[in-house]
Design a protein around this motif. Structure first.
Motif, PDB file in Angstrom:
ATOM      1  N   PHE A 211      -1.386   8.744  -2.521  1.00  0.00           N
ATOM      2  CA  PHE A 211      -0.507   9.071  -3.634  1.00  0.00           C
ATOM      3  C   PHE A 211       0.633   9.923  -3.083  1.00  0.00           C
ATOM      4  CE2 PHE A 211      -4.971   8.964  -4.802  1.00  0.00           C
ATOM      5  CZ  PHE A 211      -5.002   8.024  -5.829  1.00  0.00           C
ATOM      6  N   ILE A 212       1.871   9.527  -3.336  1.00  0.00           N
ATOM      7  CA  ILE A 212       3.020  10.207  -2.730  1.00  0.00           C
ATOM      8  C   ILE A 212       4.085  10.466  -3.783  1.00  0.00           C
ATOM      9  CG2 ILE A 212       4.555  10.238  -0.728  1.00  0.00           C
ATOM     10  CD1 ILE A 212       3.168   7.479  -0.006  1.00  0.00           C
ATOM     11  N   ARG A 213       4.577  11.685  -3.798  1.00  0.00           N
ATOM     12  CA  ARG A 213       5.724  12.030  -4.648  1.00  0.00           C
ATOM     13  C   ARG A 213       6.836  12.557  -3.761  1.00  0.00           C
ATOM     14  NH1 ARG A 213       8.548  16.045  -7.157  1.00  0.00           N
ATOM     15  NH2 ARG A 213       9.028  15.806  -9.379  1.00  0.00           N
ATOM     16  N   SER A 214       8.046  12.011  -3.917  1.00  0.00           N
ATOM     17  CA  SER A 214       9.189  12.498  -3.155  1.00  0.00           C
ATOM     18  C   SER A 214       9.730  13.769  -3.790  1.00  0.00           C
ATOM     19  CB  SER A 214      10.285  11.436  -3.100  1.00  0.00           C
ATOM     20  OG  SER A 214      10.839  11.242  -4.388  1.00  0.00           O
ATOM     21  N   GLU A 215      10.587  14.468  -3.059  1.00  0.00           N
ATOM     22  CA  GLU A 215      11.202  15.680  -3.597  1.00  0.00           C
ATOM     23  C   GLU A 215      12.016  15.380  -4.858  1.00  0.00           C
ATOM     24  OE1 GLU A 215      10.714  18.664  -2.755  1.00  0.00           O
ATOM     25  OE2 GLU A 215       9.837  18.574  -0.742  1.00  0.00           O
ATOM     26  N   SER A 216      12.540  14.158  -4.946  1.00  0.00           N
ATOM     27  CA  SER A 216      13.354  13.774  -6.107  1.00  0.00           C
ATOM     28  C   SER A 216      12.510  13.321  -7.286  1.00  0.00           C
ATOM     29  CB  SER A 216      14.331  12.662  -5.719  1.00  0.00           C
ATOM     30  OG  SER A 216      13.636  11.509  -5.288  1.00  0.00           O
ATOM     31  N   GLY A 217      11.187  13.245  -7.102  1.00  0.00           N
ATOM     32  CA  GLY A 217      10.306  12.898  -8.201  1.00  0.00           C
ATOM     33  C   GLY A 217       9.839  11.459  -8.238  1.00  0.00           C
ATOM     34  N   VAL A 218      10.240  10.654  -7.265  1.00  0.00           N
ATOM     35  CA  VAL A 218       9.813   9.255  -7.229  1.00  0.00           C
ATOM     36  C   VAL A 218       8.354   9.198  -6.769  1.00  0.00           C
ATOM     37  CG1 VAL A 218      10.210   6.972  -6.242  1.00  0.00           C
ATOM     38  CG2 VAL A 218      12.145   8.474  -6.743  1.00  0.00           C
ATOM     39  N   LEU A 219       7.545   8.453  -7.521  1.00  0.00           N
ATOM     40  CA  LEU A 219       6.104   8.410  -7.288  1.00  0.00           C
ATOM     41  C   LEU A 219       5.699   7.043  -6.743  1.00  0.00           C
ATOM     42  CD1 LEU A 219       3.476  10.071  -7.719  1.00  0.00           C
ATOM     43  CD2 LEU A 219       3.330   9.040  -9.998  1.00  0.00           C
ATOM     44  N   HIS A 220       4.950   7.055  -5.631  1.00  0.00           N
ATOM     45  CA  HIS A 220       4.456   5.818  -5.030  1.00  0.00           C
ATOM     46  C   HIS A 220       2.937   5.877  -4.882  1.00  0.00           C
ATOM     47  CE1 HIS A 220       8.689   5.218  -3.641  1.00  0.00           C
ATOM     48  NE2 HIS A 220       8.374   3.947  -3.795  1.00  0.00           N
ATOM     49  N   LEU A 221       2.352   4.704  -4.924  1.00  0.00           N
ATOM     50  CA  LEU A 221       0.926   4.536  -4.718  1.00  0.00           C
ATOM     51  C   LEU A 221       0.713   3.454  -3.671  1.00  0.00           C
ATOM     52  CD1 LEU A 221      -2.151   4.679  -5.494  1.00  0.00           C
ATOM     53  CD2 LEU A 221      -1.610   3.015  -7.314  1.00  0.00           C
ATOM     54  N   LEU A 222      -0.092   3.763  -2.647  1.00  0.00           N
ATOM     55  CA  LEU A 222      -0.501   2.786  -1.640  1.00  0.00           C
ATOM     56  C   LEU A 222      -2.008   2.608  -1.741  1.00  0.00           C
ATOM     57  CD1 LEU A 222       1.482   4.107   1.492  1.00  0.00           C
ATOM     58  CD2 LEU A 222       2.231   2.411  -0.199  1.00  0.00           C
ATOM     59  N   VAL A 223      -2.444   1.362  -1.752  1.00  0.00           N
ATOM     60  CA  VAL A 223      -3.872   1.059  -1.864  1.00  0.00           C
ATOM     61  C   VAL A 223      -4.250   0.028  -0.815  1.00  0.00           C
ATOM     62  CG1 VAL A 223      -5.734   0.193  -3.325  1.00  0.00           C
ATOM     63  CG2 VAL A 223      -3.877   1.536  -4.342  1.00  0.00           C
ATOM     64  N   MET A 224      -5.264   0.348  -0.007  1.00  0.00           N
ATOM     65  CA  MET A 224      -5.808  -0.607   0.949  1.00  0.00           C
ATOM     66  C   MET A 224      -7.173  -1.040   0.441  1.00  0.00           C
ATOM     67  SD  MET A 224      -5.232  -2.301   3.748  1.00  0.00           S
ATOM     68  CE  MET A 224      -4.063  -1.432   4.807  1.00  0.00           C
ATOM     69  N   GLY A 225      -7.329  -2.349   0.238  1.00  0.00           N
ATOM     70  CA  GLY A 225      -8.570  -2.867  -0.308  1.00  0.00           C
ATOM     71  C   GLY A 225      -8.851  -4.275   0.165  1.00  0.00           C
ATOM     72  N   PRO A 226      -9.740  -4.978  -0.531  1.00  0.00           N
ATOM     73  CA  PRO A 226     -10.133  -6.330  -0.121  1.00  0.00           C
ATOM     74  C   PRO A 226      -8.966  -7.303   0.009  1.00  0.00           C
ATOM     75  CG  PRO A 226     -11.602  -5.499  -1.814  1.00  0.00           C
ATOM     76  CD  PRO A 226     -10.474  -4.523  -1.717  1.00  0.00           C
ATOM     77  N   SER A 227      -7.943  -7.118  -0.802  1.00  0.00           N
ATOM     78  CA  SER A 227      -6.789  -8.022  -0.752  1.00  0.00           C
ATOM     79  C   SER A 227      -5.697  -7.527   0.180  1.00  0.00           C
ATOM     80  CB  SER A 227      -6.218  -8.225  -2.160  1.00  0.00           C
ATOM     81  OG  SER A 227      -5.844  -6.987  -2.732  1.00  0.00           O
ATOM     82  N   GLY A 228      -5.998  -6.499   0.968  1.00  0.00           N
ATOM     83  CA  GLY A 228      -5.006  -5.961   1.889  1.00  0.00           C
ATOM     84  C   GLY A 228      -4.262  -4.780   1.294  1.00  0.00           C
ATOM     85  N   LEU A 229      -3.063  -4.548   1.779  1.00  0.00           N
ATOM     86  CA  LEU A 229      -2.275  -3.394   1.351  1.00  0.00           C
ATOM     87  C   LEU A 229      -1.433  -3.727   0.118  1.00  0.00           C
ATOM     88  CD1 LEU A 229      -1.181  -0.516   1.860  1.00  0.00           C
ATOM     89  CD2 LEU A 229       0.527  -1.534   3.385  1.00  0.00           C
ATOM     90  N   SER A 230      -1.540  -2.886  -0.898  1.00  0.00           N
ATOM     91  CA  SER A 230      -0.706  -2.996  -2.098  1.00  0.00           C
ATOM     92  C   SER A 230       0.106  -1.720  -2.234  1.00  0.00           C
ATOM     93  CB  SER A 230      -1.568  -3.196  -3.353  1.00  0.00           C
ATOM     94  OG  SER A 230      -2.376  -4.359  -3.253  1.00  0.00           O
ATOM     95  N   ALA A 231       1.364  -1.864  -2.619  1.00  0.00           N
ATOM     96  CA  ALA A 231       2.252  -0.703  -2.771  1.00  0.00           C
ATOM     97  C   ALA A 231       2.950  -0.771  -4.114  1.00  0.00           C
ATOM     98  CB  ALA A 231       3.278  -0.675  -1.639  1.00  0.00           C
ATOM     99  N   PHE A 232       3.038   0.383  -4.774  1.00  0.00           N
ATOM    100  CA  PHE A 232       3.624   0.439  -6.102  1.00  0.00           C
ATOM    101  C   PHE A 232       4.579   1.622  -6.214  1.00  0.00           C
ATOM    102  CE2 PHE A 232      -0.598  -1.379  -6.390  1.00  0.00           C
ATOM    103  CZ  PHE A 232      -0.395  -2.531  -7.141  1.00  0.00           C
TER     104      PHE A 232
END
Length: 244
Positions: A211-232
């Protein structure tokens, strides 16, 4: 007899404006002959979602992690902490055996002060939320105050990944600098080192979430699972993750 000395032969342009221009032109010609190119890698594919979709996704993914009944609530608590952080923030969440893969790359930025402070403190507790909020609060020095109530944190840097979090909801390490990670298979353009390190780290683990939040407030989610890497990229207009 006095030795005869010849006057040094000076370049007719030396010390003149013409000489400066000539040197500048010469340097420009030498320096502009090549450009260092970046290695070509596929760009990370990022999908957009709103907060409710992100919550649902992390709960479903965490529920599939074997033998960890509390995992979905821990994942949701981590998402809440990062989304509500006042500044840049990051939590790496994975089973213990996956976090161990980061051991040789994970180093304290604060000599272990925050790791010690949060020993035995659950991610869902008020105490964890308080310390994490303070850690991600931007200051002029980006250090803990010299008069902070915990002597082990006074004057220490507020730098790095906020926490490496296991599936039981407890920190393995806090204030973590991830150094020397292998280059990620994917490129993530126009982001800083926090995001680059997060991407490189998650590619070493499976399963895992970041779970990542930038200084400007942009929020990202990275998930590694059975289907590989997903990014949101999460639309978090209200800045709040709902409690159940």
């Amino acid at each position: 007899l006095k030795a005869h000395r010849e006057s040094p032969q000076l370049c007719p342009l030396q010390g003149s404006a013409d000489f400066s221009r000539a040197m500048s032109n010469s340097i420009t010609k030498v320096c502009s002959t090549w450009t260092m190119m970046s290695e070509k890698r596929p760009e990370l594919v990022i999908s957009e979602c709103d907060m409710s979709d992100a919550e649902e996704f992390v709960v479903q993914e965490a529920a599939a992690w074997r033998g960890v009944p509390d995992c979905p609530s821990v994942a949701k608590a981590a998402l809440k902490l990062v989304s509500n952080a006042p500044g840049g923030a990051c939590i790496v969440f994975a089973p213990d055996e996956e976090l161990q893969k980061l051991t040789k790359y994970a180093h304290h930025s604060d000599n272990g002060g925050m790791t010690q402070r949060l020993q035995g403190v659950h991610v869902g507790s008020t105490e964890f939320a308080k310390i994490f909020h303070e850690f991600t609060s931007h200051t002029k020095t980006d250090r803990w105050p010299e008069d902070y109530d915990d002597p082990e944190l006074r004057g220490r840097p507020k730098d790095g990944v906020g926490a490496l979090l296991n599936t039981s909801g407890f920190r393995v390490k806090c204030a973590v600098k991830l150094e020397g990670l292998p280059q990620s298979a994917n490129a993530w353009s126009c982001v800083g080192m926090r995001h680059q390190s997060a991407l490189a780290a998650i590619e070493l683990m499976d399963p895992a979430m970041v779970f990542i939040r930038s200084e400007s407030g942009v929020l990202h989610l990275l998930v590694m699972g059975p289907s590989g890497l997903s990014a949101f990229c999460i639309d978090n207009d209200d800045g709040v993750v709902r409690d159940e």
